[in-house]
Write a protein that holds these residues in place. Structure first.
Motif, PDB file in Angstrom:
ATOM      1  N   GLU A 247       0.870  -1.237  -0.057  1.00 14.76           N
ATOM      2  CA  GLU A 247       0.045  -0.021   0.083  1.00 14.76           C
ATOM      3  C   GLU A 247       0.654   1.319  -0.101  1.00 14.76           C
TER       4      GLU A 247
ATOM      5  N   ARG B 191      -4.248  -1.322  -3.203  1.00 14.66           N
ATOM      6  CA  ARG B 191      -5.111  -0.469  -2.324  1.00 14.66           C
ATOM      7  C   ARG B 191      -6.123  -1.321  -1.440  1.00 14.66           C
ATOM      8  N   ARG B 192      -6.608  -0.608  -0.224  1.00 15.22           N
ATOM      9  CA  ARG B 192      -7.512  -1.338   0.506  1.00 15.22           C
ATOM     10  C   ARG B 192      -9.065  -0.615   0.335  1.00 15.22           C
TER      11      ARG B 192
END
Length: 154
Positions: free
Chosen positions: A66, A72-73
């Motif tokens: 990240e 990406r979360r």
């Protein structure tokens, strides 16, 4: 003929080895390999289970990926846990990090070059050549980053 599951497992392990050669944890590479191969969001817990590693290893690996802008979360409706997917564009983060390191290295070399007296021609020439080497790498990485950002990927 090799089963797709065997090809997938081999690819995930190869990406782990590649990232390890790039001074990153092998688990981070395996997470990346899984996300590249599958091409869909994967739950945090499923990453640990699928890769057969601890949740702590997954946590530090996804944080690193990240931070580099590679993944990406995300949250999904009705789900309580975090999911991860490739960032868009996913590989620009690697190039940006490499470019930052190259530029920092060149700045450090140039500090020495700037500190040398004018009559130190021998060291100046060699250190300038060293600085120029990093300038060339920086230009190439900058071009690669531009190309990556302009690429239309699936």
């Amino acid at each position: 003929m090799t089963a797709i599951s065997d090809i997938r497992a081999d690819f995930i392990e190869k990406v782990g080895q590649i990232t390890q050669r790039e001074n990153m944890p092998r688990i981070a590479g395996r997470v990346l390999g899984l996300l590249i191969f599958d091409g869909k969001p994967v739950a945090f817990g499923d990453l640990a289970q699928e890769l057969q590693v601890s949740r702590g290893s997954i946590s530090s690996s996804v944080r690193m990926l990240e931070d580099r802008g590679v993944i990406r979360r995300i949250g999904l409706p009705g789900e309580r846990q975090d999911f991860f997917e490739l960032a868009a564009p996913p590989f620009a983060g690697f190039l940006e990090g490499a470019l930052r390191r190259i530029r920092q290295t060149r700045r450090e070399i140039n500090e020495t070059l700037d500190a040398l007296p004018d009559d130190a021609r021998g060291p100046q020439c060699r250190i300038k050549a060293y600085s120029d080497f990093y300038a060339t790498i920086g230009m190439a990485l900058g071009h690669a980053l531009e190309q990556d950002l302009a690429a239309d990927r699936v």
